[in-house]
Motif scaffolding. Structure first.
Motif, PDB file in Angstrom:
ATOM      1  N   PRO A   1       0.822  -1.210   0.000  1.00 18.58           N
ATOM      2  CA  PRO A   1       0.000   0.000   0.000  1.00 18.58           C
ATOM      3  C   PRO A   1       0.856   1.260   0.000  1.00 18.58           C
ATOM      4  CG  PRO A   1       0.116  -0.899   2.199  1.00 18.58           C
ATOM      5  CD  PRO A   1       0.811  -1.889   1.317  1.00 18.58           C
ATOM      6  N   LYS A   2       0.240   2.368  -0.374  1.00 21.09           N
ATOM      7  CA  LYS A   2       0.939   3.639  -0.398  1.00 21.09           C
ATOM      8  C   LYS A   2       0.956   4.300   0.975  1.00 21.09           C
ATOM      9  CE  LYS A   2       2.291   5.378  -3.654  1.00 21.09           C
ATOM     10  NZ  LYS A   2       3.678   5.314  -4.183  1.00 21.09           N
ATOM     11  N   GLU A   3       0.226   3.714   1.924  1.00 25.03           N
ATOM     12  CA  GLU A   3       0.185   4.266   3.282  1.00 25.03           C
ATOM     13  C   GLU A   3       0.158   3.128   4.290  1.00 25.03           C
ATOM     14  OE1 GLU A   3      -3.354   6.447   5.318  1.00 25.03           O
ATOM     15  OE2 GLU A   3      -2.170   8.024   4.359  1.00 25.03           O
ATOM     16  N   ALA A   4       0.936   3.262   5.364  1.00 26.66           N
ATOM     17  CA  ALA A   4       0.982   2.244   6.418  1.00 26.66           C
ATOM     18  C   ALA A   4       1.041   2.944   7.772  1.00 26.66           C
ATOM     19  CB  ALA A   4       2.199   1.343   6.226  1.00 26.66           C
ATOM     20  N   THR A   5       1.031   2.142   8.839  1.00 26.61           N
ATOM     21  CA  THR A   5       1.045   2.686  10.197  1.00 26.61           C
ATOM     22  C   THR A   5       2.286   2.202  10.935  1.00 26.61           C
ATOM     23  OG1 THR A   5      -1.373   2.682  10.261  1.00 26.61           O
ATOM     24  CG2 THR A   5      -0.234   2.859  12.365  1.00 26.61           C
TER      25      THR A   5
ATOM     26  N   LYS B   1       1.952   6.550   8.820  1.00 23.44           N
ATOM     27  CA  LYS B   1       1.190   7.326   9.811  1.00 23.44           C
ATOM     28  C   LYS B   1       1.678   6.995  11.214  1.00 23.44           C
ATOM     29  CE  LYS B   1      -2.689   5.519   8.699  1.00 23.44           C
ATOM     30  NZ  LYS B   1      -4.137   5.199   8.697  1.00 23.44           N
ATOM     31  N   ALA B   2       1.401   7.910  12.137  1.00 21.52           N
ATOM     32  CA  ALA B   2       1.758   7.689  13.538  1.00 21.52           C
ATOM     33  C   ALA B   2       1.010   6.485  14.086  1.00 21.52           C
ATOM     34  CB  ALA B   2       1.436   8.928  14.365  1.00 21.52           C
ATOM     35  N   LYS B   3       1.629   5.800  15.035  1.00 21.22           N
ATOM     36  CA  LYS B   3       1.014   4.608  15.613  1.00 21.22           C
ATOM     37  C   LYS B   3      -0.232   4.958  16.399  1.00 21.22           C
ATOM     38  CE  LYS B   3       4.746   3.618  17.856  1.00 21.22           C
ATOM     39  NZ  LYS B   3       5.730   2.896  18.701  1.00 21.22           N
ATOM     40  N   ALA B   4      -1.030   3.930  16.737  1.00 19.99           N
ATOM     41  CA  ALA B   4      -2.286   4.119  17.451  1.00 19.99           C
ATOM     42  C   ALA B   4      -2.053   4.765  18.807  1.00 19.99           C
ATOM     43  CB  ALA B   4      -2.988   2.777  17.623  1.00 19.99           C
ATOM     44  N   ALA B   5      -3.107   5.367  19.365  1.00 23.06           N
ATOM     45  CA  ALA B   5      -3.030   6.038  20.658  1.00 23.06           C
ATOM     46  C   ALA B   5      -2.648   5.055  21.757  1.00 23.06           C
ATOM     47  CB  ALA B   5      -4.379   6.684  20.978  1.00 23.06           C
ATOM     48  N   ALA B   6      -2.147   5.578  22.868  1.00 22.28           N
ATOM     49  CA  ALA B   6      -1.724   4.758  23.999  1.00 22.28           C
ATOM     50  C   ALA B   6      -2.866   3.866  24.463  1.00 22.28           C
ATOM     51  CB  ALA B   6      -1.271   5.651  25.146  1.00 22.28           C
ATOM     52  N   GLY B   7      -2.538   2.600  24.696  1.00 20.71           N
ATOM     53  CA  GLY B   7      -3.552   1.655  25.143  1.00 20.71           C
ATOM     54  C   GLY B   7      -4.019   0.749  24.034  1.00 20.71           C
ATOM     55  N   ALA B   8      -3.877   1.194  22.775  1.00 24.55           N
ATOM     56  CA  ALA B   8      -4.267   0.357  21.653  1.00 24.55           C
ATOM     57  C   ALA B   8      -3.112  -0.577  21.318  1.00 24.55           C
ATOM     58  CB  ALA B   8      -4.614   1.226  20.452  1.00 24.55           C
ATOM     59  N   THR B   9      -3.434  -1.750  20.785  1.00 30.77           N
ATOM     60  CA  THR B   9      -2.403  -2.720  20.440  1.00 30.77           C
ATOM     61  C   THR B   9      -2.575  -3.161  18.993  1.00 30.77           C
ATOM     62  OG1 THR B   9      -3.810  -4.541  21.242  1.00 30.77           O
ATOM     63  CG2 THR B   9      -2.245  -3.584  22.801  1.00 30.77           C
ATOM     64  N   THR B  10      -1.485  -3.650  18.406  1.00 34.82           N
ATOM     65  CA  THR B  10      -1.503  -4.147  17.037  1.00 34.82           C
ATOM     66  C   THR B  10      -1.125  -5.620  17.055  1.00 34.82           C
ATOM     67  OG1 THR B  10      -0.807  -1.973  16.246  1.00 34.82           O
ATOM     68  CG2 THR B  10      -0.564  -3.828  14.722  1.00 34.82           C
ATOM     69  N   ASP B  11      -1.961  -6.493  16.447  1.00 32.26           N
ATOM     70  CA  ASP B  11      -1.662  -7.915  16.439  1.00 32.26           C
ATOM     71  C   ASP B  11      -0.718  -8.259  15.286  1.00 32.26           C
ATOM     72  OD1 ASP B  11      -3.137  -8.033  14.110  1.00 32.26           O
ATOM     73  OD2 ASP B  11      -4.928  -8.838  15.072  1.00 32.26           O
ATOM     74  N   SER B  12      -0.404  -9.548  15.120  1.00 28.01           N
ATOM     75  CA  SER B  12       0.574  -9.970  14.116  1.00 28.01           C
ATOM     76  C   SER B  12       0.098  -9.751  12.693  1.00 28.01           C
ATOM     77  CB  SER B  12       0.901 -11.454  14.317  1.00 28.01           C
ATOM     78  OG  SER B  12      -0.264 -12.243  14.170  1.00 28.01           O
ATOM     79  N   HIS B  13      -1.206  -9.474  12.530  1.00 29.34           N
ATOM     80  CA  HIS B  13      -1.752  -9.217  11.198  1.00 29.34           C
ATOM     81  C   HIS B  13      -1.889  -7.728  10.916  1.00 29.34           C
ATOM     82  CE1 HIS B  13      -2.592 -13.477  10.826  1.00 29.34           C
ATOM     83  NE2 HIS B  13      -3.204 -13.441  11.986  1.00 29.34           N
TER      84      HIS B  13
END
Length: 209
Positions: free
Chosen positions: A31-35, A154-166
């Motif tokens: 993609p042209k945009e990621a996090t 883009k900047a990562k998610a706000a504090a408290g949010a998590t990103t899984d392996s997908h």
């Protein structure tokens, strides 16, 4: 005069569309945009722009921005991985084992990687080799004749949010905006109850009179 004006406008529109078509025929990574911190499947789209077939595609990775770790097999092509002294994957080269990509064809080459937590962009430098031995280097700046593909991060998610392996983001603690909306709803509910009670009192007073 009007016909001449319309003819000029039409010619300019056709020329513009042709230029857009030429500009879009670049080696592009999607993609042209990621996090930041997310896991992504990146797809390298390679259009063949010459009568001679495309036989090899090399992509170099900016390892300070992304860590690519897996590659999807593609029929008719093999891939070779480049690594640095520390064992980090720094690039990949896909080489055709048959006819390659003809003049009217394009190919998609997929790989998976993790975006760095502090990345702001990923610049993908690509080298496209044709059967006649010519090499097109897609390494230039944006707006140049042969630009490198860029993924904006883009900047990562706000504090408290998590990103899984997908790469899916799960909600953590409520943000200030959510809290504000919740408080507003509470205040409106209280106001409605108070107004309802006042209306009931006024109604009872009137009946007594």
């Amino acid at each position: 005069m009007f016909k001449k004006f319309m003819l000029t406008v039409s010619s300019m529109m056709i020329a513009s569309m042709l230029l857009v078509g030429i500009a879009s025929a670049h080696v592009t990574v999607y993609p042209k945009e990621a996090t930041q911190g997310s896991y992504e499947v990146f797809t390298v789209r390679v259009p063949s722009e010459k009568d001679s077939p495309t036989m090899k595609v090399e992509v170099k990775f900016p390892i300070d921005s992304v860590a690519v770790s897996r590659f999807e097999p593609k029929a008719g092509w093999k891939y070779d991985i480049a690594k640095d002294a520390a064992g980090k994957i720094t690039g990949v080269t896909w080489t055709a084992t048959s006819d390659g990509l003809g003049a009217t064809e394009f190919g998609d080459f997929s790989m998976q990687g993790k975006v760095a937590d502090n990345a702001t962009q990923i610049i993908w430098k690509a080298y496209q080799t044709y059967k006649d031995g010519s090499v097109v280097e897609w390494v230039g700046a944006n707006g140049s004749d042969k630009p490198a593909s860029v993924t904006t991060v883009k900047a990562k998610a706000a504090a408290g949010a998590t990103t899984d392996s997908h790469g899916n983001v799960t909600a953590g603690t409520a943000s200030a905006g959510d809290s504000s909306e919740s408080n507003t709803s509470l205040y409106l509910s209280i106001a409605a109850v108070v107004l309802g009670a006042l209306a009931l009192i006024v109604s009872l007073v009137r009946k007594r009179k």
